[in-house]
Design a protein around this motif. Sequence first.
Motif, mmCIF file in Angstrom:
data_model
loop_
_atom_site.group_PDB
_atom_site.id
_atom_site.type_symbol
_atom_site.label_atom_id
_atom_site.label_comp_id
_atom_site.label_asym_id
_atom_site.label_seq_id
_atom_site.Cartn_x
_atom_site.Cartn_y
_atom_site.Cartn_z
ATOM 1 N N ASP A 25 0.882 -1.170 0.000
ATOM 2 C CA ASP A 25 0.000 0.000 0.000
ATOM 3 C C ASP A 25 0.916 1.214 0.000
ATOM 4 O OD1 ASP A 25 -1.589 2.185 0.687
ATOM 5 O OD2 ASP A 25 -2.962 0.957 1.879
ATOM 6 N N VAL A 26 0.917 1.976 -1.092
ATOM 7 C CA VAL A 26 1.888 3.067 -1.220
ATOM 8 C C VAL A 26 1.588 4.224 -0.260
ATOM 9 C CG1 VAL A 26 2.396 2.509 -3.641
ATOM 10 C CG2 VAL A 26 0.638 4.226 -3.128
ATOM 11 N N GLY A 27 0.394 4.183 0.352
ATOM 12 C CA GLY A 27 0.044 5.234 1.302
ATOM 13 C C GLY A 27 0.498 4.920 2.717
ATOM 14 N N VAL A 28 1.070 3.749 2.918
ATOM 15 C CA VAL A 28 1.486 3.358 4.267
ATOM 16 C C VAL A 28 3.004 3.480 4.385
ATOM 17 C CG1 VAL A 28 1.562 1.452 5.927
ATOM 18 C CG2 VAL A 28 -0.486 1.811 4.539
ATOM 19 N N GLU A 29 3.419 4.260 5.337
ATOM 20 C CA GLU A 29 4.844 4.524 5.564
ATOM 21 C C GLU A 29 5.637 3.209 5.638
ATOM 22 O OE1 GLU A 29 5.928 7.756 5.725
ATOM 23 O OE2 GLU A 29 7.952 6.934 5.771
ATOM 24 N N GLY A 30 6.691 3.107 4.902
ATOM 25 C CA GLY A 30 7.585 1.955 4.999
ATOM 26 C C GLY A 30 7.255 0.823 4.025
ATOM 27 N N GLU A 31 6.034 0.812 3.447
ATOM 28 C CA GLU A 31 5.687 -0.345 2.594
ATOM 29 C C GLU A 31 6.416 -0.330 1.249
ATOM 30 O OE1 GLU A 31 1.797 -1.935 2.407
ATOM 31 O OE2 GLU A 31 1.597 -1.938 4.587
ATOM 32 N N LEU A 32 6.670 0.868 0.692
ATOM 33 C CA LEU A 32 7.425 0.914 -0.568
ATOM 34 C C LEU A 32 8.866 0.456 -0.343
ATOM 35 C CD1 LEU A 32 6.119 4.130 -2.339
ATOM 36 C CD2 LEU A 32 6.502 1.930 -3.431
ATOM 37 N N GLU A 33 9.443 0.898 0.776
ATOM 38 C CA GLU A 33 10.823 0.506 1.092
ATOM 39 C C GLU A 33 10.889 -1.015 1.256
ATOM 40 O OE1 GLU A 33 9.094 2.932 2.413
ATOM 41 O OE2 GLU A 33 10.270 4.746 2.064
ATOM 42 N N ALA A 34 9.883 -1.568 1.951
ATOM 43 C CA ALA A 34 9.853 -3.029 2.162
ATOM 44 C C ALA A 34 9.695 -3.756 0.826
ATOM 45 C CB ALA A 34 8.708 -3.390 3.108
#
Length: 268
Positions: A66-75
């Motif tokens: 979910d690109v709106g949730v902090e840290g999920e893109l990095e993960a």
Amino acid sequence: MIQVDLSGKQALIMGVTNARSLGWAIAEQLLQAGARCAFSYQDERQRPELERLTAPYAGSLLRRCDVGVEGELEALFSGLTQDFGRLDGLVHAIGFAPKAAMEGRFLDTARSDWTLTLEVSAYSFLAAARGAEPLLNRGAGLLTLTYHASQQVYPRYNVMAVAKAALETTTRYLAYELGPAGVRVNAISAGAMRTVAARSIPGFSSMYDHAARTAALQRNATQEEVGRLGLFLVSPLASGITGEVIYVDGGQHIMAMPADPSGVAKPS
Ligand code: NAP
């Protein structure tokens, strides 16, 4: 039929809900050209449909993000580094605006709706490009999906039009900064197409019908036509093209008025 061989190439597709999604239209062309694709999806409820769509293509990888949730893109990108490897393409086909922001007046847009829309629909492209940067091969093509409402007023498109303008500018700045690494960044401006996201736009049917009436080709463009441009832009055939917004709308945006029904050319 365009003959493009993408065997040995890998791409990440972000934002496929079903077979009508513009992200899938592009992914399908890449897969059929021989590329291996990873897909990111917002929510577990999307996974079964993605599993069904990708079943014929061995080696496909599905990851939640979910690109709106902090840290999920990095993960997502640290996972891809381990499980997938290098990238030759990235397709960003994500957009979202809260219902209230598209139903009411643009003047009444709430600060929180503005922020959320721009974060999910535009910032996420920048953040995905940054996450992908260490994985990108020279010659890689990054792609996003935009709409003509960034340039002209489509009633009720409201804050999403602002997000599309930001997305197009983001495309140019990313193209500039990633250019020295041989990475290209482009946007496809698609005409109105029936998808899940489109259904949530108030008055979408009139946008769709208006496009068919006004377009130079006198019809709506199709998902498959978006897919074919996506294939071209990700592939080495587009090696000299970057920072562009290219329209697949049957020539709607070139028309200042609906076509003259008496016509200048005889239909065949
Ligand atoms: P779609 O099939 O509904 O795809 C939109 C995707 O965005 C969905 O997979 C959705 O996931 C995903 N998404 C929304 N919020 C997200 C989040 N926080 N994190 C991760 N994913 C998220 O509709 P589409 O029309 O193909 O849209 C793709 C792109 O094309 C969008 O940028 C859209 O603005 C653009 N576009 C569409 C048209 C058109 O007429 N359809 C025209 C021009 C441009 P969920 O299913 O979980 O919500």
